[in-house]
Design a protein around this motif. Sequence first.
Motif, PDB file in Angstrom:
ATOM      1  N   ARG A  61       0.805  -1.223   0.000  1.00 29.44           N
ATOM      2  CA  ARG A  61       0.000   0.000   0.000  1.00 29.44           C
ATOM      3  C   ARG A  61       0.842   1.278   0.000  1.00 29.44           C
ATOM      4  N   THR A  62       2.106   1.173  -0.383  1.00 31.90           N
ATOM      5  CA  THR A  62       2.937   2.379  -0.411  1.00 31.90           C
ATOM      6  C   THR A  62       2.403   3.403  -1.410  1.00 31.90           C
ATOM      7  N   ARG A  63       1.907   2.928  -2.563  1.00 32.94           N
ATOM      8  CA  ARG A  63       1.399   3.857  -3.580  1.00 32.94           C
ATOM      9  C   ARG A  63       0.174   4.603  -3.062  1.00 32.94           C
ATOM     10  N   ARG A  64      -0.725   3.880  -2.386  1.00 31.86           N
ATOM     11  CA  ARG A  64      -1.936   4.494  -1.853  1.00 31.86           C
ATOM     12  C   ARG A  64      -1.584   5.563  -0.810  1.00 31.86           C
ATOM     13  N   VAL A  65      -0.651   5.257   0.064  1.00 33.27           N
ATOM     14  CA  VAL A  65      -0.243   6.216   1.090  1.00 33.27           C
ATOM     15  C   VAL A  65       0.420   7.425   0.449  1.00 33.27           C
ATOM     16  N   ARG A  66       1.275   7.168  -0.556  1.00 33.08           N
ATOM     17  CA  ARG A  66       1.949   8.283  -1.239  1.00 33.08           C
ATOM     18  C   ARG A  66       0.942   9.202  -1.906  1.00 33.08           C
ATOM     19  N   GLN A  67      -0.097   8.620  -2.531  1.00 30.78           N
ATOM     20  CA  GLN A  67      -1.122   9.421  -3.190  1.00 30.78           C
ATOM     21  C   GLN A  67      -1.859  10.308  -2.178  1.00 30.78           C
ATOM     22  N   LEU A  68      -2.117   9.748  -0.997  1.00 25.49           N
ATOM     23  CA  LEU A  68      -2.807  10.518   0.038  1.00 25.49           C
ATOM     24  C   LEU A  68      -1.940  11.675   0.536  1.00 25.49           C
ATOM     25  N   VAL A  69      -0.644  11.406   0.711  1.00 29.41           N
ATOM     26  CA  VAL A  69       0.263  12.455   1.166  1.00 29.41           C
ATOM     27  C   VAL A  69       0.383  13.542   0.099  1.00 29.41           C
ATOM     28  N   CYS A  70       0.462  13.133  -1.169  1.00 29.22           N
ATOM     29  CA  CYS A  70       0.535  14.107  -2.268  1.00 29.22           C
ATOM     30  C   CYS A  70      -0.733  14.967  -2.314  1.00 29.22           C
ATOM     31  N   LYS A  71      -1.876  14.335  -2.068  1.00 29.00           N
ATOM     32  CA  LYS A  71      -3.138  15.075  -2.053  1.00 29.00           C
ATOM     33  C   LYS A  71      -3.134  16.099  -0.921  1.00 29.00           C
ATOM     34  N   LEU A  72      -2.621  15.700   0.232  1.00 26.96           N
ATOM     35  CA  LEU A  72      -2.530  16.619   1.359  1.00 26.96           C
ATOM     36  C   LEU A  72      -1.593  17.775   1.035  1.00 26.96           C
ATOM     37  N   GLN A  73      -0.464  17.457   0.374  1.00 23.44           N
ATOM     38  CA  GLN A  73       0.463  18.508  -0.052  1.00 23.44           C
ATOM     39  C   GLN A  73      -0.244  19.535  -0.934  1.00 23.44           C
ATOM     40  N   LYS A  74      -1.020  19.047  -1.914  1.00 26.17           N
ATOM     41  CA  LYS A  74      -1.708  19.939  -2.849  1.00 26.17           C
ATOM     42  C   LYS A  74      -2.733  20.810  -2.128  1.00 26.17           C
ATOM     43  N   THR A  77      -0.953  23.493  -0.328  1.00 22.51           N
ATOM     44  CA  THR A  77      -0.390  24.469  -1.263  1.00 22.51           C
ATOM     45  C   THR A  77      -1.479  25.398  -1.788  1.00 22.51           C
ATOM     46  N   ASP A  78      -2.664  24.820  -2.071  1.00 16.94           N
ATOM     47  CA  ASP A  78      -3.793  25.607  -2.576  1.00 16.94           C
ATOM     48  C   ASP A  78      -4.423  26.466  -1.485  1.00 16.94           C
ATOM     49  N   ASN A  79      -4.144  26.133  -0.246  1.00 13.60           N
ATOM     50  CA  ASN A  79      -4.729  26.875   0.873  1.00 13.60           C
ATOM     51  C   ASN A  79      -3.620  27.300   1.830  1.00 13.60           C
ATOM     52  N   PRO A  80      -2.830  28.309   1.462  1.00 23.50           N
ATOM     53  CA  PRO A  80      -1.685  28.727   2.282  1.00 23.50           C
ATOM     54  C   PRO A  80      -2.076  29.181   3.685  1.00 23.50           C
ATOM     55  N   ASP A  81      -3.297  29.753   3.830  1.00 27.48           N
ATOM     56  CA  ASP A  81      -3.747  30.188   5.157  1.00 27.48           C
ATOM     57  C   ASP A  81      -3.852  29.003   6.108  1.00 27.48           C
ATOM     58  N   LEU A  82      -4.385  27.899   5.601  1.00 29.41           N
ATOM     59  CA  LEU A  82      -4.502  26.707   6.431  1.00 29.41           C
ATOM     60  C   LEU A  82      -3.126  26.202   6.832  1.00 29.41           C
ATOM     61  N   SER A  83      -2.196  26.221   5.893  1.00 33.40           N
ATOM     62  CA  SER A  83      -0.834  25.764   6.171  1.00 33.40           C
ATOM     63  C   SER A  83      -0.194  26.619   7.259  1.00 33.40           C
ATOM     64  N   GLN A  84      -0.396  27.947   7.161  1.00 37.02           N
ATOM     65  CA  GLN A  84       0.163  28.848   8.173  1.00 37.02           C
ATOM     66  C   GLN A  84      -0.458  28.605   9.541  1.00 37.02           C
ATOM     67  N   ASP A 118       8.249  20.494   4.603  1.00 36.50           N
ATOM     68  CA  ASP A 118       9.451  19.670   4.431  1.00 36.50           C
ATOM     69  C   ASP A 118       9.185  18.228   4.854  1.00 36.50           C
ATOM     70  N   ALA A 119       8.450  18.063   5.936  1.00 35.51           N
ATOM     71  CA  ALA A 119       8.141  16.718   6.427  1.00 35.51           C
ATOM     72  C   ALA A 119       7.328  15.939   5.402  1.00 35.51           C
ATOM     73  N   LEU A 120       6.348  16.610   4.774  1.00 39.33           N
ATOM     74  CA  LEU A 120       5.533  15.953   3.762  1.00 39.33           C
ATOM     75  C   LEU A 120       6.371  15.601   2.535  1.00 39.33           C
ATOM     76  N   SER A 121       7.264  16.503   2.147  1.00 38.29           N
ATOM     77  CA  SER A 121       8.121  16.264   0.984  1.00 38.29           C
ATOM     78  C   SER A 121       9.032  15.063   1.228  1.00 38.29           C
ATOM     79  N   GLN A 122       9.616  14.989   2.418  1.00 41.37           N
ATOM     80  CA  GLN A 122      10.494  13.871   2.750  1.00 41.37           C
ATOM     81  C   GLN A 122       9.716  12.557   2.788  1.00 41.37           C
ATOM     82  N   THR A 123       8.480  12.630   3.260  1.00 39.51           N
ATOM     83  CA  THR A 123       7.640  11.430   3.315  1.00 39.51           C
ATOM     84  C   THR A 123       7.327  10.919   1.917  1.00 39.51           C
TER      85      THR A 123
END
Length: 213
Positions: A61-74, A77-84, A118-123
């Motif tokens: 399930r590495t691909r499934r987890v990676r897809q979820l993390v990528c979705k969270l990254q996006k 990125t689309d909501n910088p206020d939430l990230s801050q 950075d943590a998400l990118s490394q993951t």
Amino acid sequence: MSISRTSEPKVEPICIGVERILPRIEKSAGVKKPEIFRACMMDVVDRAHRMARQGPASLKRTRRVRQLVCKLQKELTDNPDLSQHLEHVQHLEHVSKHWELEYSGSLLAAPKVSNLADALSQTVSALHWLERMKEKRRPGKWEERVRKEFVNGLLDTTYAAGGDLGVNRRNGRGSLVDAVNLLKPHLPELFQHGLSAYTLRTLKEAWLKIRKK
């Protein structure tokens, strides 16, 4: 450490067996900092046991987890206020724990605040690497990986402790061969084969190339 556990009371814990032979390896390797060597070597042996227990099945399930993390990254990125806001909340939690520890007089250090992006990118990078290793693995590939990681760990630890392990190209002998043979009885079953003098010499040469870069 996990390597010290054993379900059979008559069997000597692995950590004790390893500790008994490390002085012999230190001597042949010319180790100048035995305290560093012994502490790190216990971690190297422990990691070998953990990797051997996990096996390729742990890469499901590495691909499934990676897809979820990528979705969270996006989404972040689309909501910088939430990230801050998340970074701010994380900082507040860090400060709160710091004051709790200080107030209680605890000697434990408060956890460091990590950068979420950075943590998400490394993951994602780590999951991508695991995914490729899973898809390209051949029979015995996982075992080769575990053995290689162990030898690299052994070489790294010896170098950090001011020593060196090698293999004589002419006769196939050397301190690296001796060290691995001494440690074999305390390593997982997959280490009882696949580490010939030729293999060890090849791994050492690859390790040296990496160190020169």
